[in-house]
Design a protein around this motif. Structure first.
Motif, PDB file in Angstrom:
ATOM      1  N   MET A 138     -11.459   0.295 -12.567  1.00 37.75           N
ATOM      2  CA  MET A 138     -12.890  -0.080 -12.911  1.00 37.75           C
ATOM      3  C   MET A 138     -13.128  -1.534 -12.385  1.00 37.75           C
ATOM      4  N   GLY A 139     -14.279  -1.732 -11.998  1.00 38.63           N
ATOM      5  CA  GLY A 139     -14.967  -2.831 -11.411  1.00 38.63           C
ATOM      6  C   GLY A 139     -15.357  -3.783 -12.411  1.00 38.63           C
ATOM      7  N   PHE A 140     -15.634  -5.116 -12.093  1.00 37.03           N
ATOM      8  CA  PHE A 140     -16.041  -6.344 -12.841  1.00 37.03           C
ATOM      9  C   PHE A 140     -17.557  -5.451 -13.598  1.00 37.03           C
ATOM     10  N   TRP A 141     -18.489  -5.227 -12.735  1.00 37.64           N
ATOM     11  CA  TRP A 141     -19.717  -5.085 -13.166  1.00 37.64           C
ATOM     12  C   TRP A 141     -19.786  -3.713 -14.007  1.00 37.64           C
ATOM     13  N   SER A 142     -18.973  -2.578 -13.853  1.00 33.01           N
ATOM     14  CA  SER A 142     -18.886  -1.545 -14.600  1.00 33.01           C
ATOM     15  C   SER A 142     -18.331  -1.598 -16.006  1.00 33.01           C
ATOM     16  N   THR A 143     -17.312  -2.643 -16.126  1.00 32.89           N
ATOM     17  CA  THR A 143     -16.830  -2.797 -17.355  1.00 32.89           C
ATOM     18  C   THR A 143     -17.772  -3.834 -17.969  1.00 32.89           C
ATOM     19  N   THR A 144     -18.519  -4.571 -17.380  1.00 29.60           N
ATOM     20  CA  THR A 144     -19.514  -5.586 -18.205  1.00 29.60           C
ATOM     21  C   THR A 144     -20.373  -4.926 -18.903  1.00 29.60           C
ATOM     22  N   LEU A 145     -20.945  -3.440 -17.951  1.00 32.98           N
ATOM     23  CA  LEU A 145     -22.044  -2.938 -18.558  1.00 32.98           C
ATOM     24  C   LEU A 145     -21.341  -2.261 -19.885  1.00 32.98           C
TER      25      LEU A 145
ATOM     26  N   TRP B 109     -15.835  -9.944 -24.260  1.00 32.27           N
ATOM     27  CA  TRP B 109     -16.146  -9.866 -22.840  1.00 32.27           C
ATOM     28  C   TRP B 109     -15.477 -11.189 -22.162  1.00 32.27           C
ATOM     29  N   MET B 110     -15.742 -12.467 -22.618  1.00 27.62           N
ATOM     30  CA  MET B 110     -15.385 -13.541 -21.963  1.00 27.62           C
ATOM     31  C   MET B 110     -13.774 -13.528 -21.721  1.00 27.62           C
ATOM     32  N   MET B 111     -13.081 -12.986 -22.767  1.00 26.93           N
ATOM     33  CA  MET B 111     -11.354 -13.088 -22.695  1.00 26.93           C
ATOM     34  C   MET B 111     -11.306 -11.848 -21.565  1.00 26.93           C
ATOM     35  N   TRP B 112     -11.688 -10.912 -21.642  1.00 33.45           N
ATOM     36  CA  TRP B 112     -11.689  -9.832 -20.499  1.00 33.45           C
ATOM     37  C   TRP B 112     -11.769 -10.180 -19.189  1.00 33.45           C
ATOM     38  N   ALA B 113     -13.015 -10.983 -18.984  1.00 31.13           N
ATOM     39  CA  ALA B 113     -13.572 -11.338 -17.719  1.00 31.13           C
ATOM     40  C   ALA B 113     -12.273 -12.542 -17.069  1.00 31.13           C
ATOM     41  N   ILE B 114     -12.085 -13.348 -18.139  1.00 27.31           N
ATOM     42  CA  ILE B 114     -11.086 -14.494 -17.467  1.00 27.31           C
ATOM     43  C   ILE B 114      -9.696 -14.043 -17.162  1.00 27.31           C
ATOM     44  N   VAL B 115      -9.441 -12.984 -17.829  1.00 26.03           N
ATOM     45  CA  VAL B 115      -8.081 -12.423 -17.504  1.00 26.03           C
ATOM     46  C   VAL B 115      -8.225 -11.665 -16.066  1.00 26.03           C
ATOM     47  N   TYR B 116      -9.416 -10.817 -15.986  1.00 24.69           N
ATOM     48  CA  TYR B 116      -9.548 -10.210 -14.981  1.00 24.69           C
ATOM     49  C   TYR B 116      -9.794 -10.937 -13.687  1.00 24.69           C
ATOM     50  N   LEU B 117     -10.473 -12.063 -13.779  1.00 29.16           N
ATOM     51  CA  LEU B 117     -10.761 -12.755 -12.688  1.00 29.16           C
ATOM     52  C   LEU B 117      -9.457 -13.749 -12.305  1.00 29.16           C
ATOM     53  N   ALA B 118      -8.561 -14.051 -13.399  1.00 29.63           N
ATOM     54  CA  ALA B 118      -7.349 -14.794 -13.049  1.00 29.63           C
ATOM     55  C   ALA B 118      -6.709 -14.014 -12.160  1.00 29.63           C
TER      56      ALA B 118
END
Length: 70
Positions: free
Chosen positions: A1-8, A47-56
């Motif tokens: 899954m991509g970043f934007w779909s999981t953000t949604l 969401w921020m925790m997931w995004a930081i781990v995903y982007l790292a």
């Protein structure tokens, strides 16, 4: 899954949680605002925790060293 779909997905989970709280636990304006603030804060923090781990994982700080010689 991509970043934007999981953000949604996180956004929709926050909206569903907010609406279900509004329908199930309607106790007054002050309590409703407090509960809504807790749900929004929890959703944003998750969401921020997931995004930081995903982007790292996109640009890791530690580069693996390949040993081609033995």
């Amino acid at each position: 899954m991509g970043f934007w779909s999981t953000t949604l997905i996180f956004f929709l989970a926050g909206v569903v949680a907010s609406l279900s709280l509004r329908l199930c636990c309607n106790r007054g304006p002050s309590t409703n605002l407090f509960h809504l603030t807790l749900i929004i804060t929890a959703t944003v923090c998750c969401w921020m925790m997931w995004a930081i781990v995903y982007l790292a994982q996109m640009n890791p700080l530690i580069v693996p060293v390949l040993n081609g010689e033995k």
